[in-house]
Design a protein around this motif. Structure first.
Motif, PDB file in Angstrom:
ATOM      1  N   UNK A  26      -5.674  -1.698  -3.346  1.00  0.00           N
ATOM      2  CA  UNK A  26      -5.777  -3.141  -3.128  1.00  0.00           C
ATOM      3  C   UNK A  26      -4.562  -3.836  -3.715  1.00  0.00           C
ATOM      4  N   UNK A  27      -3.864  -4.579  -2.855  1.00  0.00           N
ATOM      5  CA  UNK A  27      -2.675  -5.309  -3.270  1.00  0.00           C
ATOM      6  C   UNK A  27      -2.656  -6.673  -2.588  1.00  0.00           C
ATOM      7  N   UNK A  28      -1.754  -7.504  -3.057  1.00  0.00           N
ATOM      8  CA  UNK A  28      -1.485  -8.798  -2.445  1.00  0.00           C
ATOM      9  C   UNK A  28      -0.032  -8.786  -2.009  1.00  0.00           C
ATOM     10  N   UNK A  29       0.215  -9.170  -0.771  1.00  0.00           N
ATOM     11  CA  UNK A  29       1.575  -9.300  -0.256  1.00  0.00           C
ATOM     12  C   UNK A  29       2.002 -10.741  -0.513  1.00  0.00           C
ATOM     13  N   UNK A  40       1.321 -16.908   7.239  1.00  0.00           N
ATOM     14  CA  UNK A  40       0.516 -15.706   7.102  1.00  0.00           C
ATOM     15  C   UNK A  40       0.610 -15.095   5.706  1.00  0.00           C
ATOM     16  N   UNK A  41       1.611 -15.496   4.927  1.00  0.00           N
ATOM     17  CA  UNK A  41       1.763 -14.986   3.569  1.00  0.00           C
ATOM     18  C   UNK A  41       1.486 -16.103   2.587  1.00  0.00           C
ATOM     19  N   UNK A  42       0.865 -15.844   1.498  1.00  0.00           N
ATOM     20  CA  UNK A  42       0.443 -14.571   0.920  1.00  0.00           C
ATOM     21  C   UNK A  42      -0.776 -14.010   1.644  1.00  0.00           C
ATOM     22  N   UNK A  43      -0.901 -12.694   1.540  1.00  0.00           N
ATOM     23  CA  UNK A  43      -2.006 -11.990   2.180  1.00  0.00           C
ATOM     24  C   UNK A  43      -2.579 -10.971   1.202  1.00  0.00           C
ATOM     25  N   UNK A  44      -3.834 -10.657   1.385  1.00  0.00           N
ATOM     26  CA  UNK A  44      -4.464  -9.635   0.560  1.00  0.00           C
ATOM     27  C   UNK A  44      -4.958  -8.514   1.463  1.00  0.00           C
ATOM     28  N   UNK A  45      -4.854  -7.289   0.962  1.00  0.00           N
ATOM     29  CA  UNK A  45      -5.267  -6.151   1.754  1.00  0.00           C
ATOM     30  C   UNK A  45      -5.028  -4.861   1.001  1.00  0.00           C
ATOM     31  N   UNK A  46      -4.600  -3.849   1.720  1.00  0.00           N
ATOM     32  CA  UNK A  46      -4.386  -2.531   1.127  1.00  0.00           C
ATOM     33  C   UNK A  46      -3.025  -2.003   1.546  1.00  0.00           C
ATOM     34  N   UNK A  47      -2.446  -1.187   0.672  1.00  0.00           N
ATOM     35  CA  UNK A  47      -1.172  -0.542   0.979  1.00  0.00           C
ATOM     36  C   UNK A  47      -1.432   0.955   1.073  1.00  0.00           C
ATOM     37  N   UNK A  48      -0.878   1.566   2.109  1.00  0.00           N
ATOM     38  CA  UNK A  48      -1.063   2.984   2.369  1.00  0.00           C
ATOM     39  C   UNK A  48       0.286   3.675   2.321  1.00  0.00           C
ATOM     40  N   UNK A  97      -4.717 -10.588  11.383  1.00  0.00           N
ATOM     41  CA  UNK A  97      -4.367  -9.403  10.604  1.00  0.00           C
ATOM     42  C   UNK A  97      -2.865  -9.407  10.349  1.00  0.00           C
ATOM     43  N   UNK A  98      -2.487  -9.154   9.105  1.00  0.00           N
ATOM     44  CA  UNK A  98      -1.085  -9.061   8.725  1.00  0.00           C
ATOM     45  C   UNK A  98      -0.769  -7.596   8.513  1.00  0.00           C
ATOM     46  N   UNK A  99       0.243  -7.102   9.227  1.00  0.00           N
ATOM     47  CA  UNK A  99       0.662  -5.712   9.094  1.00  0.00           C
ATOM     48  C   UNK A  99       2.157  -5.673   8.853  1.00  0.00           C
ATOM     49  N   UNK A 100       2.566  -4.987   7.809  1.00  0.00           N
ATOM     50  CA  UNK A 100       3.984  -4.783   7.505  1.00  0.00           C
ATOM     51  C   UNK A 100       4.166  -3.312   7.192  1.00  0.00           C
ATOM     52  N   UNK A 101       5.252  -2.732   7.687  1.00  0.00           N
ATOM     53  CA  UNK A 101       5.513  -1.323   7.399  1.00  0.00           C
ATOM     54  C   UNK A 101       6.989  -1.021   7.569  1.00  0.00           C
ATOM     55  N   UNK A 102       7.409   0.061   6.942  1.00  0.00           N
ATOM     56  CA  UNK A 102       8.749   0.589   7.158  1.00  0.00           C
ATOM     57  C   UNK A 102       8.761   2.060   6.764  1.00  0.00           C
ATOM     58  N   UNK A 103       9.695   2.832   7.323  1.00  0.00           N
ATOM     59  CA  UNK A 103       9.787   4.249   6.970  1.00  0.00           C
ATOM     60  C   UNK A 103      10.196   4.417   5.506  1.00  0.00           C
ATOM     61  N   UNK A 104       9.619   5.395   4.856  1.00  0.00           N
ATOM     62  CA  UNK A 104       9.934   5.641   3.445  1.00  0.00           C
ATOM     63  C   UNK A 104      11.403   6.009   3.275  1.00  0.00           C
TER      64      UNK A 104
END
Length: 151
Positions: free
Chosen positions: A5-8, A25-33, A54-61
């Protein structure tokens, strides 16, 4: 790694608005995977006027260029023990504040695991090599078992 559980937190580059100039859309609360390939945030905005978007953010490691702990000034009702700023060479910037339910040692484990995936010890630890290798190991293991049973 299971979702934490994190907050963006809004990154301050621009007012993060929805499509066609909608509410922020920010700040948002959700989960980081954390997967073997990507870092993914999925959650909902904390603003009640935004609704159920739904807020979705991602990038390659592998594109992670900078990770640092920061301190942020937020309203009095929000307090984060640990806040990370993750910068990617794909022009992504995530400021994530771990929820108070998440212990600080779990946040440190998350950070170390992210670095372990980002900088593997061997070339076989890279995502493209591990995916192909795991299928080969299963096939080789099954063929060895069949040969032993014939003896």
């Amino acid at each position: 790694m299971d979702g934490m559980r994190v907050h963006l937190i809004a990154d301050g580059r621009e007012e993060a608005t929805g499509a066609m100039g909608g509410p922020p859309l920010l700040p948002a609360e959700g989960a980081i995977y954390l997967t073997t390939y990507r870092l993914i945030f999925k959650g909902t905005p904390t603003d009640p006027l935004v609704g159920e978007q739904v807020v979705t953010r991602s990038f390659p490691i592998a594109s992670l260029t900078k990770e640092k702990r920061i301190s942020v000034n937020l309203p009095m009702d929000q307090f984060f023990q640990e806040v990370l700023q993750l910068r990617s060479c794909t022009f992504q910037l995530m400021k994530i504040g771990f929820d108070e339910e998440v212990a600080s040692d779990l946040a440190e484990v998350f950070r170390k695991h992210m670095h372990k995936l980002r900088y593997p010890q061997h070339v076989q630890g890279m995502f493209a090599f591990t995916v192909g290798q795991s299928a080969k190991l299963v096939v080789e293991h099954k063929t060895k078992d069949k040969n032993q049973s014939l003896k």
